[in-house]
Scaffold this active site. Structure first.
Site, short mmCIF file in Angstrom:
data_model
loop_
_atom_site.label_atom_id
_atom_site.label_comp_id
_atom_site.label_asym_id
_atom_site.label_seq_id
_atom_site.Cartn_x
_atom_site.Cartn_y
_atom_site.Cartn_z
N CYS A 95 1.01 -1.09 0.04
CA CYS A 95 0.36 -0.35 0.09
C CYS A 95 0.66 1.45 -0.22
O CYS A 95 1.38 1.41 1.25
CB CYS A 95 -1.42 0.11 1.20
SG CYS A 95 -1.46 1.49 1.93
N CYS A 137 0.32 4.09 2.51
CA CYS A 137 0.94 3.84 4.02
C CYS A 137 2.25 4.14 3.99
O CYS A 137 2.24 4.02 5.31
CB CYS A 137 0.40 2.17 4.18
SG CYS A 137 -1.45 1.36 3.74
#
Ligand SMILES: Cc1cc2nc3c(=O)[nH]c(=O)nc-3n(C[C@H](O)[C@H](O)[C@H](O)COP(=O)(O)OP(=O)(O)OC[C@H]3O[C@@H](n4cnc5c(N)ncnc54)[C@H](O)[C@@H]3O)c2cc1C
Lengths: 127, 608
Positions: free
Chosen positions: A44, A47
């Protein structure tokens, strides 16, 4: 100092929140992000971008408040629309990463989690 | 000049009288028409009489009271001010002269392409380019847009608690104590109704459903709190400086701000006043101590119970409506008329539909006092405004919905030299006040629709004119709106009486009809008040001046038609539009009975 916790998966997460709620009314901030593989790399990208911003801004959070970093898991697990993180009425996750104050209106998601200004506002907000 | 004015005012009065005759005759007619399709002789005679009277009065130039601003051929008759230019011309002086703007139906160019004053971003001797006072619908939109155009802006917002102690966060009336909580409670009430209907549709529902007021309030308040948060994030994200403090003027460029942390003085080149309003309390004993307003209702920590709603404006009716739907017992007290400013035939139908649902209306009564009994109940004494008869009753809650007051008092406007008018501020068509660097927008301005989308658009356009390249002004005409009563009412454009006032009854054609929503049959819901009408030009193109709809999801029905009306919708276009079946909106495409014909406007069969 902010008390930090790291948990992995939905069960660990629910147990941790129960434990913290039992502890009284201290503020709890929770960051949900995508899991990392054995090389420590996350699937991700937002993230990855958010993490340093958030850990830096954590200085602004009130003393004795808690910060729980939740590793949500693998991409395929998260992408399943029945993923318990999506279904839980207290999390209702739609995006990763999501940074929220537990059982409060404060919530940031996606790219906003790497906006220093907004993340600091989240930790400082008094309402 | 003054003679002309006098003359025209005189004839307006006369024409009003005619229209009264007309409207009453027509109302009587619609009522009778359901049974008889013949025009009453009496009505024809009176109409003839009125027409003759009007002819004699429209002889002189000043006598063109119902002057037709929408009909271009009438525009060269400039001596009397048509409705839509009155405001603009009043403000011409302040705006520095120029062409008057006509109604957008016929003169959009003048409205949008006229040179406006532009503020340079100065970086001069002031702390800011712009201070926006008020962080509601208008203020936030204006502040965000000004920042996007490159101005240095600060937005102030401060909410004084209600007498009961209710307070709320940033975002203004709409988000915290207006549109949003209102619509959510209305929805809660409609859902209750839907559960009852569900049984007729074959759902096995437990008969004894009951609402949980505290749960509803906490759901609504949680939603509001998350909107407050998103608003603050948005401001921070867009780099709009926000101060939680109460602003008041020291001079035309200086403001003091009262904050929790103390007072602060700031200066600015320009100011936008967007302070909105708050509910009024009547000046009677016990009003403030024991009564509440819409500011308290949506977060009330106890069930409202038997409630007296004082006031029959849209806010009073909406509150009474959802309270009834949630199982409480509201009573509506009406001083004079229901839904002032709205089409009165529709207003009457709205009130009737509420009475049919078991909401009593006390017509022509005014409250005298509120006392608290030892039981905790509230004893309200009230008086009939004609007969003087005094009555009393006890209630659990008394809700004042008697109007709203502009928040001019804390601003110390005298220090800046800004004039007020009936606790509002008058502005010209650029939203400029009488002081050159001070503007006002939103509910605080005098004589414009008090609606969130109006405030938002006007605020944004103002910022674009001040700091962007735009010259576009706000078009306040033909704004659609909805009253969220249990049976909803939405409209756009002119009411029937305003159309008659403006153009004369003889120039207006009203197409109308009752209809039966398909989904009402199975649960046997009352269709008695499902009614709609189009108010249009009688001759020529048959422009549509106004559309009125009473029925389910009224706002959703009217919004699209509002765009059509603003684009110059005609009856012919409406009738040549193919409907979507089965909907209630399609009823607009099926309108074919005129009031004038006296034909029965009730539908013959259910689904032709
Ligand atoms: C019960 C209810 C239902 C409604 N429903 C609808 C609806 O369905 N649809 C619709 O379109 N509209 C609706 N409205 C109207 C709508 O809420 C208003 O038109 C809109 O909020 C006006 O926006 P504004 O920015 O002018 O003022 P506001 O939203 O009232 O904002 C003004 C802000 O300025 C603050 N302020 C005042 N003075 C100062 C000062 N001196 N210093 C700093 N801050 C100050 C105020 O506290 C407030 O926060 C409703 C209103 C009510 C009361």
């Amino acid at each position: 100092m902010v008390v930090k916790h790291n948990v992995k998966g939905y069960d660990e997460f629910s147990k941790k929140m129960e434990e913290l709620e039992g502890n009284g009314s201290a503020q709890v901030h929770v960051l949900f992000s995508g899991g990392k593989d054995e090389n420590g790399e996350s699937w991700c990208p937002y993230c990855v971008k958010a993490e340093p911003v958030i850990s830096d801004a954590l200085k602004k959070a009130p003393d004795n408040s808690h910060f729980v970093h939740v590793d949500v898991g693998e991409r395929s697990y998260w992408k399943d629309l029945n993923c318990p993180f999506r279904k839980d009425p207290n999390t209702h996750l739609i995006f990763l990463p999501t940074l929220l104050r537990w059982k409060s209106p404060q919530r940031l998601d996606g790219e906003r989690c790497s906006n220093k200004d907004l993340v600091e506002m989240m930790f400082e907000d008094e309402d | 000049m003054s003679l002309t004015l006098w003359n025209s005012r005189f004839s307006i009065t006369l024409v009003r009288q005619h229209t009264t005759i007309f409207t009453s005759a027509r109302t009587a007619l619609t009522e009778n028409a359901i049974n008889s399709s013949h025009l009453s002789q009496n009505f024809l005679q009176r109409r003839h009489f009125a027409l003759n009277l009007m002819k004699t009065n429209t002889g002189g130039d000043g006598g063109r009271a119902p002057s037709n601003s929408r009909n271009p051929t009438n525009n060269q008759r400039g001596s009397s001010q048509p409705r839509y230019t009155r405001n603009a011309s009043m403000s011409q002086g302040a705006a520095g002269g120029g062409i008057p703007f006509e109604h957008p139906h016929c003169d959009r160019i003048a409205m949008y392409d006229y040179e406006s004053r532009r503020n340079r971003i100065t970086r001069g001797p002031y702390d800011y380019d712009l201070i926006v006072i008020g962080g509601g619908s208008a203020g936030l939109a204006c502040a965000k847009e000004a920042v996007a155009c490159g101005a240095r802006v600060v937005c102030l917002d401060y909410v004084k608690p209600t007498p009961l102690g209710t307070k709320w966060g940033v975002g203004g009336t709409c988000v915290n104590v207006g549109c949003i909580p209102k619509k959510l409670m209305h929805q809660a009430s409609l859902l209750g109704e839907a559960v009852h209907e569900a049984a007729a549709y074959g759902w096995n529902v437990n008969e004894k459903i009951k609402p949980d007021w505290n749960k509803l309030v906490s759901s609504v308040q949680n939603h509001i709190k998350s909107v407050n948060w998103v608003t603050r994030v948005d401001l921070r994200d867009k780099k709009v400086e926000y101060i939680n403090g109460l602003g008041s003027f020291l001079d035309p460029h200086t403001m003091t701000i009262k904050m929790k942390s103390g007072d602060r003085k700031i200066t600015s080149q320009t100011f936008v006043i967007a302070v909105g309003g708050r509910p009024r309390y009547p000046d009677i004993p016990g009003a403030v101590e024991y009564g509440i307003t819409s500011d308290d209702l949506f977060s009330l920590n106890r069930e409202p119970g038997k409630t007296l709603v004082v006031g029959a404006g849209y806010i009073g009716l909406e509150c009474a409506g959802f309270l009834k739907g949630l199982g409480y017992e509201p009573t509506v007290m009406v001083r004079s008329i229901v839904l002032r400013g709205f089409d009165q035939q529709m207003a009457g139908l709205v009130a009737d539909s509420m009475e049919e649902r078991g909401i009593p209306f006390l017509y022509q009564y005014v409250p005298l006092s509120v006392e608290k009994l030892s039981s905790g109940k509230l004893l309200v004494k009230y008086e009939h405004s004609q007969s003087g008869e005094v009555r009393s009753d006890t209630f659990d809650t008394v809700l004042w919905a008697i109007g709203r007051k502009g928040l001019v008092d804390d601003l110390n406007l005298a220090n800046a030299g800004v004039h007020t008018f009936k606790d509002k501020i008058q502005v010209d068509s650029y939203e400029a006040t009488n002081v050159p660097n001070i503007y006002a927008v939103g509910d605080i301005i005098y004589g414009k629709p008090e609606l969130t989308p109006v405030a938002v658009l006007a605020g944004r356009l103002l910022a674009r004119r001040l700091y962007g390249e735009s010259t576009q002004r706000m078009d306040y005409t033909d704004v659609a709106t909805t009253v969220f009563t249990p049976l909803e009412y939405a409209c756009v454009g002119l009411s029937e009486e305003d159309a008659v006032k403006e153009f004369g009854a003889d120039e207006i054609e009203v197409f109308h009809g009752y209809y039966k929503p398909t989904e009402f049959f199975i649960p046997q819901k009352s269709v008695r008040h499902c009614y709609l009408k189009a108010v249009a030009e009688r001759h020529g193109e048959q422009r549509v001046y106004g559309l009125h709809y009473l029925g389910p999801v009224a706002g959703e029905v009217i919004q699209g038609f509002a765009a059509a009306l603003k684009s110059g919708l005609t009856i012919k276009t409406l009738m040549n539009t193919v409907g979507i079946h089965p909907t209630t909106a399609e009823e607009f495409t099926r309108l074919n009975i005129t009031k004038r014909s006296g034909l029965d406007p009730t539908p013959a069969s259910c689904c032709s």
